[in-house]
Design a protein around this motif. Structure first.
Motif, PDB file in Angstrom:
ATOM      1  N   ASP A 190      15.750   4.268   2.311  1.00  0.00           N
ATOM      2  CA  ASP A 190      15.321   3.154   3.308  1.00  0.00           C
ATOM      3  C   ASP A 190      14.610   4.037   4.616  1.00  0.00           C
ATOM      4  OD1 ASP A 190      16.523   1.278   1.642  1.00  0.00           O
ATOM      5  OD2 ASP A 190      18.385   1.500   2.745  1.00  0.00           O
ATOM      6  N   GLN A 191      13.474   4.566   4.276  1.00  0.00           N
ATOM      7  CA  GLN A 191      12.780   5.298   5.452  1.00  0.00           C
ATOM      8  C   GLN A 191      11.288   5.102   5.252  1.00  0.00           C
ATOM      9  OE1 GLN A 191      13.702   9.250   4.881  1.00  0.00           O
ATOM     10  NE2 GLN A 191      13.096   9.216   2.631  1.00  0.00           N
ATOM     11  N   ARG A 192      10.615   5.551   5.914  1.00  0.00           N
ATOM     12  CA  ARG A 192       9.400   5.730   6.223  1.00  0.00           C
ATOM     13  C   ARG A 192       9.016   7.278   7.008  1.00  0.00           C
ATOM     14  NH1 ARG A 192       4.791   2.003   9.453  1.00  0.00           N
ATOM     15  NH2 ARG A 192       5.987   2.949  11.285  1.00  0.00           N
ATOM     16  N   VAL A 193       8.236   7.842   5.973  1.00  0.00           N
ATOM     17  CA  VAL A 193       7.842   9.230   6.637  1.00  0.00           C
ATOM     18  C   VAL A 193       6.348   9.262   6.621  1.00  0.00           C
ATOM     19  CG1 VAL A 193       7.678  11.697   6.244  1.00  0.00           C
ATOM     20  CG2 VAL A 193       9.717  10.279   5.119  1.00  0.00           C
ATOM     21  N   ARG A 194       5.802   9.663   7.886  1.00  0.00           N
ATOM     22  CA  ARG A 194       4.422   9.553   8.208  1.00  0.00           C
ATOM     23  C   ARG A 194       4.089  11.105   8.995  1.00  0.00           C
ATOM     24  NH1 ARG A 194       2.211   3.930  10.740  1.00  0.00           N
ATOM     25  NH2 ARG A 194       3.104   4.657  12.862  1.00  0.00           N
ATOM     26  N   THR A 227      -4.218   5.455   0.473  1.00  0.00           N
ATOM     27  CA  THR A 227      -3.109   5.744   1.426  1.00  0.00           C
ATOM     28  C   THR A 227      -3.113   4.824   2.564  1.00  0.00           C
ATOM     29  OG1 THR A 227      -3.511   8.022   0.923  1.00  0.00           O
ATOM     30  CG2 THR A 227      -2.492   7.556   3.013  1.00  0.00           C
ATOM     31  N   GLU A 228      -2.085   4.431   3.111  1.00  0.00           N
ATOM     32  CA  GLU A 228      -1.783   3.828   4.245  1.00  0.00           C
ATOM     33  C   GLU A 228      -1.825   4.412   5.559  1.00  0.00           C
ATOM     34  OE1 GLU A 228       1.774   0.701   4.903  1.00  0.00           O
ATOM     35  OE2 GLU A 228       2.556   2.431   5.860  1.00  0.00           O
ATOM     36  N   TYR A 229      -2.570   3.978   6.372  1.00  0.00           N
ATOM     37  CA  TYR A 229      -2.922   4.490   7.613  1.00  0.00           C
ATOM     38  C   TYR A 229      -2.739   3.741   8.826  1.00  0.00           C
ATOM     39  CZ  TYR A 229      -7.520   2.565   8.310  1.00  0.00           C
ATOM     40  OH  TYR A 229      -8.490   1.713   8.378  1.00  0.00           O
ATOM     41  N   GLU A 230      -2.570   4.197  10.227  1.00  0.00           N
ATOM     42  CA  GLU A 230      -2.565   3.131  11.337  1.00  0.00           C
ATOM     43  C   GLU A 230      -3.079   4.176  12.482  1.00  0.00           C
ATOM     44  OE1 GLU A 230       0.586   0.635  14.047  1.00  0.00           O
ATOM     45  OE2 GLU A 230       1.348   1.958  12.270  1.00  0.00           O
ATOM     46  N   LEU A 231      -3.873   3.383  13.344  1.00  0.00           N
ATOM     47  CA  LEU A 231      -4.432   3.946  14.440  1.00  0.00           C
ATOM     48  C   LEU A 231      -3.427   3.896  15.444  1.00  0.00           C
ATOM     49  CD1 LEU A 231      -6.847   5.643  15.782  1.00  0.00           C
ATOM     50  CD2 LEU A 231      -7.733   3.258  16.331  1.00  0.00           C
ATOM     51  N   LEU A 232      -2.868   5.021  16.055  1.00  0.00           N
ATOM     52  CA  LEU A 232      -1.906   5.113  17.146  1.00  0.00           C
ATOM     53  C   LEU A 232      -2.585   5.710  18.616  1.00  0.00           C
ATOM     54  CD1 LEU A 232       1.200   6.596  15.377  1.00  0.00           C
ATOM     55  CD2 LEU A 232       0.442   3.942  15.703  1.00  0.00           C
ATOM     56  N   ASP A 233      -1.711   5.536  19.365  1.00  0.00           N
ATOM     57  CA  ASP A 233      -2.543   6.084  20.775  1.00  0.00           C
ATOM     58  C   ASP A 233      -2.647   7.484  20.772  1.00  0.00           C
ATOM     59  OD1 ASP A 233      -2.662   3.708  22.134  1.00  0.00           O
ATOM     60  OD2 ASP A 233      -0.691   3.770  22.976  1.00  0.00           O
ATOM     61  N   GLY A 234      -3.855   8.144  20.545  1.00  0.00           N
ATOM     62  CA  GLY A 234      -4.206   9.460  20.493  1.00  0.00           C
ATOM     63  C   GLY A 234      -3.752  10.092  19.078  1.00  0.00           C
ATOM     64  N   THR A 289       0.873   7.218   6.030  1.00  0.00           N
ATOM     65  CA  THR A 289       2.445   7.428   5.374  1.00  0.00           C
ATOM     66  C   THR A 289       2.446   8.199   4.059  1.00  0.00           C
ATOM     67  OG1 THR A 289       2.468   4.991   5.919  1.00  0.00           O
ATOM     68  CG2 THR A 289       3.891   5.692   4.100  1.00  0.00           C
ATOM     69  N   VAL A 290       3.348   9.306   4.285  1.00  0.00           N
ATOM     70  CA  VAL A 290       3.356  10.234   3.206  1.00  0.00           C
ATOM     71  C   VAL A 290       4.350   9.698   2.128  1.00  0.00           C
ATOM     72  CG1 VAL A 290       4.485  12.536   2.863  1.00  0.00           C
ATOM     73  CG2 VAL A 290       2.926  12.138   4.995  1.00  0.00           C
ATOM     74  N   VAL A 296       0.939  -1.010   0.058  1.00  0.00           N
ATOM     75  CA  VAL A 296       0.116   0.104  -0.003  1.00  0.00           C
ATOM     76  C   VAL A 296       0.906   1.232  -0.084  1.00  0.00           C
ATOM     77  CG1 VAL A 296      -1.763   1.131   1.166  1.00  0.00           C
ATOM     78  CG2 VAL A 296      -1.831  -1.178   1.215  1.00  0.00           C
ATOM     79  N   SER A 297       1.820   1.091   0.790  1.00  0.00           N
ATOM     80  CA  SER A 297       2.768   2.270   0.864  1.00  0.00           C
ATOM     81  C   SER A 297       4.042   2.239  -0.254  1.00  0.00           C
ATOM     82  CB  SER A 297       3.330   2.555   2.236  1.00  0.00           C
ATOM     83  OG  SER A 297       3.882   1.249   2.954  1.00  0.00           O
TER      84      SER A 297
END
Length: 776
Positions: free
Chosen positions: A576-580, A638-645, A650-651, A233-234
């Motif tokens: 080699d990175q992930r920017v969100r 777009t890839e997303y993830e629900l975190l704490d708060g 994913t940009v 997805v990303s």
């Protein structure tokens, strides 16, 4: 062996041995590619298909379901079925053996096409413990699904009956074991067991019934028994953005506007555009999990489809502009309900006007916000008289000069002035006479030569327009200016960067990842502030891998919109990175709602794993994702993830290998370990989304965010402002996904029964129901 060699061998063996049956990959693209090289083989294929010994279809290509929209899936099936019918008939089985998970409404799509069974592998949850189960869409439509334990090549290398019994009997009970004799890049298998019953998937599933079977409802994204490979997805997000642009251009602009306002239906052009969309829809293409050369071709195909859509849209809008007076503008609304949108116009108005308003067909006026004024002087020089005509001739291309049209000229004492404009007005000008007059007049001395345009200013205005129709506006003088009314934009979302030592299939951070969350410098500037919109830009400097990275976050608030538009720009120098981007929630949340493929699905924070792949709660969303009291509108999958708060989007994800053998988050290799340096996505990057604090009107907000109004300068000699409405939808939750001559596809993307109207006709929608409606 090449595709041609393999299919040659398949046809030869089928004709030689009457006992053999063969299922040809479930997609017509395989047949079409083969027939490009072997057109003389078409009668052989047709004869084998008609005899039931060669199974083709039902898809044109095997789509990756989560990365294209629902309309692309439905069209892919539609075209595949039609092409299979031309070649003797289709295998009416939903062949889905290697998709990276399955979308919630696919059973409804299959049943609408008359398909009652499906074959699946990846994504099937652990709750399914038998080779056959009932797969039900959210609307209640269902198919009997055949699960392939061991995958779509489970008998490719194990053809001994005792070995098959030992491996798979527990899955099949007293039923015949389904052994798939073949797999990727494998030649035709000849030495089949003498007591094996050979048939196609349609043969095996004939008469399959759902009585007494486990039922699974909705999407399937489990990694319990096979790698789901959610990182696609990303990976290569540029492919996902290109896909969405082309889909929107075809489905929501070119086809509807040509249907309503065009002359002859442009079938050949649309067929070419959609063929490129289908070629790209397979997961090895849209996912970005292929060689760089493949991804480069994917981008070319999407660009071609987008260009075709753009040109067909432009032609339809020009037909509309022919009904709008000169000096006015056509404003075109692609949505099936009345909407207001901000448009940007370049107006030719007298320099002495203090401010400008736009008059509507009913005589009312809307204010404008001035952005800039254009210097009327385009070019000026002094030269000898004998060089005046020559200087013009060297720069003139037909009637075009400095990218505009020469619309008039005047000659005064040692001064020649050429008047230019964006459109030819008048339509005809005697250029030869102009050059002759200049040559005769400029005989001695020094002359001034000027190229000038009429005074012009760029403005923005919020214009209401009727559903799937257009209105017209023209500038009028307005004394003074309106005060700024746009509210202060929302807080700036945080950008978070970490390392990624995964691959195109699976994200995998290093064991000790160091996240970069805070900039080393930050400044904010308001670049627009008026009655129509306010724009703030936040410049931030980060340090990634020892390099300074400048980012610009643009916050745009429009006076009539309940959401804030956000765009992030930076030049990526790293690998080699992930920017969100992290969007803060307004309240705690354990679930999200995400839109995509004719549905809105609810997801939790604990996805099912179990097959040597770390289960991550990263999911795809198409037009929006909501959770914790906020809604984020999206331009593309777009890839997303629900975190704490927080909700993380994913940009950008930079990867350098198709598959990494030492991927920390996946045990089995998912493909070849080949370098894909272009997938690092170095260079300029842009990511846009919008922030909404309320979900009530989210579908309308998503439509407004993704589908801007179109504009065109009027061409008519008429003087009256006019407007025209197209077919409209009334019914909360019902959306339009396509409109073609005689029919439209409508979807109820809500869990409620809706009594709606479309084009004046009453239609009742059950929850999540897809319907095709007629229109004139």
């Amino acid at each position: 062996m090449s595709l041609v060699d393999v299919v040659d061998e398949v046809l030869d063996e089928l004709e030689r041995d009457e006992r053999l049956r063969f299922t040809l990959d479930g997609q017509l693209a395989t047949v079409d590619d083969y027939l490009e090289i072997r057109p003389e083989a078409e009668p052989r294929i047709r004869a084998l298909v008609q005899s039931g010994r060669l199974a083709i279809g039902p898809w044109q290509t095997l789509v990756d379901e989560f990365l294209v929209d629902g309309e692309t899936i439905a069209r892919n099936l539609e075209v595949g079925l039609a092409r299979a019918a031309e070649l003797g008939g289709t295998m009416r089985v939903g062949y889905l053996p290697d998709m990276f998970g399955h979308v919630a409404e696919l059973p409804q799509i299959l049943r609408a096409a008359g398909i009652e069974t499906a074959v699946v592998w990846r994504g099937v949850p652990s709750a399914v413990g038998f080779h056959r189960f009932v797969w039900e869409a959210q609307d209640g439509s269902s198919v009997v699904a055949e699960y392939l334990p061991g995958g779509y090549g489970n008998a490719a290398h194990v053809q001994d009956p005792e070995a098959l019994e030992s491996s798979y009997r527990s899955w099949f009970g007293s039923d015949d074991i389904l052994g798939m004799v073949g797999t990727d890049h494998m030649p035709f298998v000849r030495d089949l067991p003498a007591d094996a019953r050979v048939g196609t998937l349609a043969d095996y599933l004939a008469g399959a019934a759902g009585d007494g079977l486990t039922t699974w409802r909705g999407e399937m994204r489990s990694a319990a028994r096979a790698n789901l490979l959610p990182g696609v997805v990303s990976a290569r997000i540029d492919l996902k953005a290109a896909c969405s642009r082309a889909e929107r251009g075809l489905e929501r602009y070119a086809e509807p506007l040509q249907t309503l306002y065009g002359d002859i239906w442009p079938e050949p052009f649309l067929r070419e555009a959609w063929s490129r969309m289908f070629q790209n829809a397979a997961h090895d293409s849209i996912c970005g999990c292929s060689a760089d050369e493949v991804s480069a071709q994917v981008l070319v195909r999407y660009a071609e489809a987008e260009q075709i859509a753009g040109e067909l849209t432009r032609r339809a809008v020009q037909k509309i502009a022919a009904e709008v007076p000169r000096g006015a503008f056509a404003i075109v609304n692609p949505s099936p309900y009345e909407r207001t949108d901000v448009v940007e116009l370049e107006l030719v108005v007298p320099a002495e006007w203090d401010a400008v308003a736009l008059e509507l067909p009913d005589g009312s006026q809307v204010p404008t916000q001035e952005l800039r004024r254009q210097d009327p002087l385009v070019w000026e020089t002094s030269l000898a008289a004998a060089e005046v005509a020559l200087a013009i001739a060297r720069r003139l291309h037909g009637r075009e000069l400095f990218g505009r049209y020469v619309n008039g000229y005047r000659i005064e004492e040692r001064l020649a002035v050429l008047e230019v404009g964006d459109e030819p007005d008048p339509e005809w000008l005697d250029v030869e006479q102009m050059m002759q007059d200049l040559t005769v007049a400029a005989v001695d001395g020094t002359w001034e030569l000027r190229v000038v345009a009429r005074p012009k200013r760029t403005v923005v205005a919020a214009i209401p327009a009727p559903p799937l129709g257009w209105t017209s506006v023209r500038p009028v003088e307005r004394p003074g200016s309106d005060p700024g009314t746009c509210p202060e934009p929302a807080p700036v979302p945080a950008l978070v960067r970490g390392k990624d030592f995964g691959d195109s299939y699976n994200y995998a951070p290093p064991a000790e990842d160091e996240l970069v969350e805070s900039p080393v410098a930050e400044r904010r500037e308001t670049v627009e502030d008026g009655p129509v919109r306010r724009v703030d830009v936040i410049q931030r400097t980060y340090v990634w891998d020892g390099r300074q990275v400048e980012t610009a976050t643009r916050l745009e608030q429009r006076t009539h919109e309940p959401f804030v538009r956000i765009r992030i720009d930076f030049d990526n120098p790293c690998d080699d990175q992930r920017v969100r981007v992290h969007v803060p929630l307004r309240k705690p949340a354990d679930t999200t709602l995400a839109e995509g493929q004719f549905a809105i699905v609810q997801r939790g924070r604990e996805p099912e794993g179990g097959y040597g792949e770390v289960a991550l709660a990263t999911y795809p969303a198409s037009s929006f994702v909501a959770g914790g009291g906020v809604v984020v509108l999206l331009e593309h999958v777009t890839e997303y993830e629900l975190l704490d708060g927080e909700l993380a989007l994913t940009v950008l994800r930079s990867t350098g290998l198709i598959s990494r053998n030492d991927n920390r988050y996946r045990e089995d290799p998912a493909g070849p370990s080949l370098p894909i340096p272009a997938a690092q996505l170095r260079g300029p990057w842009t990511f846009s989304f919008a922030y909404v604090p309320d979900i009530d009107d989210v579908l309308e907000c998503a439509e407004a965010f993704r589908l801007p109004f179109l504009t065109a300068a009027g061409k008519s000699r008429a003087t009256e402002l006019t407007q025209r409405s197209g077919p409209s939808i009334e019914g909360h939750g019902v959306v339009l996904t396509s409109l073609r001559p005689g029919c439209a596809r409508l979807v109820n993307e809500s869990p409620h029964r809706v009594d709606a109207t479309f084009a004046g006709r009453s239609i009742t929608f059950e929850p999540w129901q897809i319907q095709t409606a007629a229109h004139e």
